[in-house]
Motif scaffolding. Structure first.
Motif, PDB file in Angstrom:
ATOM      1  N   GLY A 218     -36.834 -24.016  13.820  1.00  0.00           N
ATOM      2  CA  GLY A 218     -36.215 -23.261  14.907  1.00  0.00           C
ATOM      3  C   GLY A 218     -35.935 -24.130  16.116  1.00  0.00           C
ATOM      4  O   GLY A 218     -34.867 -24.015  16.740  1.00  0.00           O
ATOM      5  N   LEU A 222     -32.334 -24.908  17.850  1.00  0.00           N
ATOM      6  CA  LEU A 222     -32.119 -24.672  19.277  1.00  0.00           C
ATOM      7  C   LEU A 222     -31.561 -25.915  19.958  1.00  0.00           C
ATOM      8  O   LEU A 222     -30.609 -25.829  20.747  1.00  0.00           O
ATOM      9  CB  LEU A 222     -33.431 -24.265  19.948  1.00  0.00           C
ATOM     10  CG  LEU A 222     -33.984 -22.868  19.650  1.00  0.00           C
ATOM     11  CD1 LEU A 222     -35.315 -22.663  20.365  1.00  0.00           C
ATOM     12  CD2 LEU A 222     -32.991 -21.784  20.055  1.00  0.00           C
ATOM     13  N   TYR A 227     -28.154 -21.012  17.876  1.00  0.00           N
ATOM     14  CA  TYR A 227     -29.160 -20.069  18.344  1.00  0.00           C
ATOM     15  C   TYR A 227     -29.334 -18.848  17.446  1.00  0.00           C
ATOM     16  O   TYR A 227     -30.388 -18.205  17.485  1.00  0.00           O
ATOM     17  CB  TYR A 227     -28.801 -19.592  19.764  1.00  0.00           C
ATOM     18  CG  TYR A 227     -28.566 -20.714  20.745  1.00  0.00           C
ATOM     19  CD1 TYR A 227     -29.464 -21.775  20.851  1.00  0.00           C
ATOM     20  CD2 TYR A 227     -27.449 -20.722  21.583  1.00  0.00           C
ATOM     21  CE1 TYR A 227     -29.258 -22.809  21.755  1.00  0.00           C
ATOM     22  CE2 TYR A 227     -27.233 -21.745  22.487  1.00  0.00           C
ATOM     23  CZ  TYR A 227     -28.138 -22.786  22.569  1.00  0.00           C
ATOM     24  OH  TYR A 227     -27.929 -23.807  23.461  1.00  0.00           O
ATOM     25  N   VAL A 230     -32.440 -18.534  15.101  1.00  0.00           N
ATOM     26  CA  VAL A 230     -33.706 -18.354  15.820  1.00  0.00           C
ATOM     27  C   VAL A 230     -33.798 -16.929  16.362  1.00  0.00           C
ATOM     28  O   VAL A 230     -34.862 -16.290  16.286  1.00  0.00           O
ATOM     29  CB  VAL A 230     -33.837 -19.379  16.956  1.00  0.00           C
ATOM     30  CG1 VAL A 230     -35.149 -19.207  17.700  1.00  0.00           C
ATOM     31  CG2 VAL A 230     -33.722 -20.795  16.405  1.00  0.00           C
ATOM     32  N   ARG A 231     -32.704 -16.429  16.869  1.00  0.00           N
ATOM     33  CA  ARG A 231     -32.699 -15.048  17.385  1.00  0.00           C
ATOM     34  C   ARG A 231     -32.997 -14.058  16.261  1.00  0.00           C
ATOM     35  O   ARG A 231     -33.806 -13.134  16.429  1.00  0.00           O
ATOM     36  CB  ARG A 231     -31.340 -14.742  18.012  1.00  0.00           C
ATOM     37  CG  ARG A 231     -31.237 -13.387  18.697  1.00  0.00           C
ATOM     38  CD  ARG A 231     -29.853 -13.208  19.329  1.00  0.00           C
ATOM     39  NE  ARG A 231     -29.789 -12.018  20.160  1.00  0.00           N
ATOM     40  CZ  ARG A 231     -29.520 -10.810  19.702  1.00  0.00           C
ATOM     41  NH1 ARG A 231     -29.292 -10.630  18.406  1.00  0.00           N
ATOM     42  NH2 ARG A 231     -29.477  -9.770  20.523  1.00  0.00           N
ATOM     43  N   TYR A 307     -36.633 -20.218  22.984  1.00  0.00           N
ATOM     44  CA  TYR A 307     -35.277 -19.682  22.765  1.00  0.00           C
ATOM     45  C   TYR A 307     -34.622 -19.308  24.091  1.00  0.00           C
ATOM     46  O   TYR A 307     -33.459 -19.647  24.346  1.00  0.00           O
ATOM     47  CB  TYR A 307     -35.342 -18.465  21.847  1.00  0.00           C
ATOM     48  CG  TYR A 307     -34.033 -17.708  21.759  1.00  0.00           C
ATOM     49  CD1 TYR A 307     -33.009 -18.142  20.913  1.00  0.00           C
ATOM     50  CD2 TYR A 307     -33.806 -16.575  22.542  1.00  0.00           C
ATOM     51  CE1 TYR A 307     -31.802 -17.458  20.852  1.00  0.00           C
ATOM     52  CE2 TYR A 307     -32.606 -15.889  22.484  1.00  0.00           C
ATOM     53  CZ  TYR A 307     -31.602 -16.329  21.639  1.00  0.00           C
ATOM     54  OH  TYR A 307     -30.402 -15.657  21.577  1.00  0.00           O
ATOM     55  N   CYS A 310     -33.796 -22.496  26.200  1.00  0.00           N
ATOM     56  CA  CYS A 310     -32.766 -23.372  25.647  1.00  0.00           C
ATOM     57  C   CYS A 310     -31.403 -22.699  25.630  1.00  0.00           C
ATOM     58  O   CYS A 310     -30.394 -23.320  25.965  1.00  0.00           O
ATOM     59  CB  CYS A 310     -33.170 -23.796  24.230  1.00  0.00           C
ATOM     60  SG  CYS A 310     -32.185 -25.136  23.556  1.00  0.00           S
ATOM     61  N   SER A 311     -31.347 -21.441  25.234  1.00  0.00           N
ATOM     62  CA  SER A 311     -30.061 -20.744  25.101  1.00  0.00           C
ATOM     63  C   SER A 311     -29.599 -20.102  26.400  1.00  0.00           C
ATOM     64  O   SER A 311     -28.406 -19.843  26.578  1.00  0.00           O
ATOM     65  CB  SER A 311     -30.171 -19.668  24.018  1.00  0.00           C
ATOM     66  OG  SER A 311     -31.041 -18.625  24.431  1.00  0.00           O
TER      67      SER A 311
END
Length: 656
Positions: A218, A222, A227, A230-231, A307, A310-311
């Motif tokens: 993951g 990322l 993404y 991971v989401r 997450y 990073c996103s």
């Protein structure tokens, strides 16, 4: 003319030895779903054998591209891609102009070799042949007029170019393998399987998505800007909390996250013509030892924060169901019980070391993850009335936990000498030997192993018992999460440098040191045939630990340590087909029962490379030291140890 002759000499001598015959090609196929990957394993194996038969053509293309480079044509992206599509995933030895090695004390060194310096091929020291010696002699005597400057520059340019191509090809191979391990649920990526070994006929549970195993995968996605997977992983694993499955008529505690899950395709309402995907979790009821995972929920919280950072998408952590999931995990971990310590009490096999290894009680790995998850959760919890009591309990636990670990788990030469002089059977609130540790518990190996500079956090602490083993993940994540102080964090890295030969050796990184042997191994592991000395969890070397090492080194502004460890791994890991772990004291052999193409070995390497290329991205995983916690810790340290317990007044909320 001299330049061309030198180039031909290098191509005919040193360069061909830099390529190993264990080939693995990039594939241009789309990413397979989980079901497709299982059915195509045999096909993948046959393709692999066909590729091995094309080695002569590959040598020809290498020569063509090398000559183009000599004639002034650089390696463009298209040329590299074309070369990779036809050539093996090369693994180079260190260039003869800058070989990396170790001295007798295990400290890594840089420098030019002398005539007797062995050349490292795939991590093995081989005596150089006549061609290697000839090139080495040319480099050694370049200032003495034996070789012209132009010839020397050309030789180094060729070596540097091939080295770059080799490293790029290893990374490309790793990305291809990682993408091929992706599992799909209802057409969407949801995780990666634990291993995708085409040579293995028994999959056991390696075809499942493990929570802890997916974390480096993951993080890699990322850092790559992908993404969605991971989401999806975060939201779908959240749905598996408090699953209805039971073991021996007992249901999992509310908030428990599964160890792993599998995507199964089943008929829809008994109609064989229509199917649907379902998630089948495992809370430990099917695992070896039947132990529920404690670390899964902690890793889930850490990944959730990463997450968002990073996103930039904070909507996921702000969702009501996600906020509820965080609270359920915290309530499970913060629940009152009979234990009087602020550390989390767990059984053997409840974390990365998922077999009996004598880590029951309060293992460091769980405490470091627990501390990090508490900090991450506090950062993400929405400020509302329902969260006030939980945040208050969380803050109290953070203060007590940091004091307990820093004060009682830390060991260096000063502390070791203090334990050596402990008095026992002390009964009072101001006792020095609070846990009644007997000095005879200090193992003989530690007396000679502990360096004069550096220290570490011990593996476990219980009444009359200190586990003095060095556990890597717990120490590294204590650095990342700031559970260890700044001085302690630097001392941990100092110890890693001082004990490079034991902890890194020929493949990073030792899961623990030293191994259990003899009667101790038989008693503590139950004569576990998989955890034999210097294998698997019992002192084996795990490449996936590269990414935790890298984050810790970047946080402490010492990335050169991680860079050297990555270089050590690159000598062998691709040629060895990305094993799960390595055996022997120096990590020289692939583990007896190690799976090949292990996903978190692949992902761990990729995360390390990505973070070393962009160190600022490590912030998504790092927990900076909280000033309030520092002040509280300082007050506890400076408090009078002879304080008396009062019948009145505010109840003390932490143990010291």
């Amino acid at each position: 003319m001299a330049t061309s002759e030198a180039a031909l000499q290098v191509l005919s001598g040193a360069v061909p030895r830099l390529f190993h015959s264990n080939l693995r090609f990039n594939k241009s196929k789309p990413v397979f779903s989980f079901k497709s990957k299982v059915t195509n394993r045999s096909k993948r194996g046959s393709e692999y054998m066909q590729m091995l038969n094309g080695s002569r053509m590959l040598q020809k293309w290498r020569g063509v591209y090398a000559l183009q480079c000599l004639n002034g044509v650089s390696y463009g992206k298209n040329a590299i891609r074309h070369l990779e599509s036809m050539s093996c995933k090369c693994q180079l030895a260190d260039s003869v102009g800058g070989i990396t090695g170790e001295d007798e004390n295990g400290t890594w060194l840089k420098g030019k070799p002398n005539n007797s310096t062995p050349i490292l091929i795939n991590g093995t020291a081989n005596a150089p042949n006549g061609q290697d010696l000839e090139v080495a002699q040319q480099l050694k005597h370049k200032n003495e007029g034996c070789v012209s400057d132009a010839t020397f520059a050309s030789a180094e340019t060729i070596n540097d170019t091939f080295h770059r191509v080799s490293i790029d090809s290893i990374e490309d191979e790793a990305w291809n393998l990682l993408r091929e391990s992706i599992v799909y649920y209802c057409g969407n990526p949801i995780g990666t399987i634990a291993a995708n070994d085409p040579s293995s006929s028994t999959t056991l549970n390696y075809d499942q998505v493990f929570i802890r195993d997916f974390i480096p995968s993951g993080i890699a996605f990322l850092l790559k800007g992908e993404y969605d997977i991971v989401r999806n992983f975060i939201l779908h694993t959240l749905q598996l909390q408090s699953w209805e499955k039971t073991m021996d008529c007992h249901s999992p505690g509310q908030g428990l996250m599964p160890a792993s899950f599998k995507v199964r395709t089943v008929p829809l309402d008994g109609d064989d013509s229509a199917t649907e995907d379902v998630l089948d979790p495992d809370f430990g009821e099917a695992a070896i030892g039947r132990v529920a995972p404690v670390d899964s929920g902690l890793w889930w919280i850490i990944l959730l924060r990463a997450y968002g950072k990073c996103s930039g998408d904070l909507s996921v952590q702000e969702r009501v169901d996600v906020q509820t999931g965080i609270k359920m995990i915290l309530k499970l971990c913060l629940a009152d019980g009979f234990d009087m310590f602020p550390t989390l009490l767990v059984t053997d096999g409840s974390c990365m070391i998922d077999r009996r290894m004598g880590i029951h009680g309060h293992p460091l790995e769980i405490q470091a993850l627990f501390y990090s998850a508490l900090l991450c959760a506090r950062e993400m919890l929405a400020p509302e009335d329902g969260s006030a009591d939980l945040i208050r309990a969380l803050n109290n636990r953070l203060v007590a936990l940091s004091f307990h670990i820093r004060e009682y788990y830390w060991i260096d030469m000063r502390k070791l000498n203090e334990i050596y002089r402990y008095k026992t059977e002390e009964y009072s609130y101001d006792a020095v030997n609070k846990f009644n540790i007997y000095p005879d518990q200090i193992p003989p190996w530690l007396v000679g192993w502990m360096p004069s500079e550096g220290g570490y956090l011990i593996g476990n602490l219980q009444p009359a018992h200190m586990d003095f083993r060095f556990f890597s993940l717990g120490n590294l994540w204590s650095v990342v999460s700031s559970l260890a102080t700044m001085d302690q964090s630097h001392a941990i890295l100092d110890l890693i440098e001082a004990k490079w030969a034991e902890l890194v050796a020929e493949m990073p990184f030792k899961i623990c040191y030293p191994s259990l042997e003899g009667q101790e191994w038989r008693i503590i592991t139950g004569s576990d045939p998989k955890n034999t000395p210097w294998s698997y969890h019992n002192g084996g070397s795990w490449p996936t630990l590269l990414w935790q090492l890298t984050v810790a080194c970047i946080k402490m502004n010492r990335p050169e340590i991680a860079e050297q460890a990555v270089k050590v791994a690159e000598r062998r890991i691709s040629g060895d087909k990305w094993p799960e772990y390595y055996d022997t004291k120096r990590g020289r052999f692939i583990g007896k029962q190690a799976r090949l193409f292990q996903t978190w070995s692949i992902a761990g390497y990729l995360v390390a490379k990505l973070l070393l290329a962009k160190p600022n991205l490590a912030r998504i995983l790092v927990n900076e030291e909280d000033s309030e916690l520092v002040n509280a810790f300082s007050c506890m340290i400076s408090a009078n140890p002879r304080r008396k317990r009062s019948r009145k007044g505010k109840k003390q909320s932490y143990i010291v």
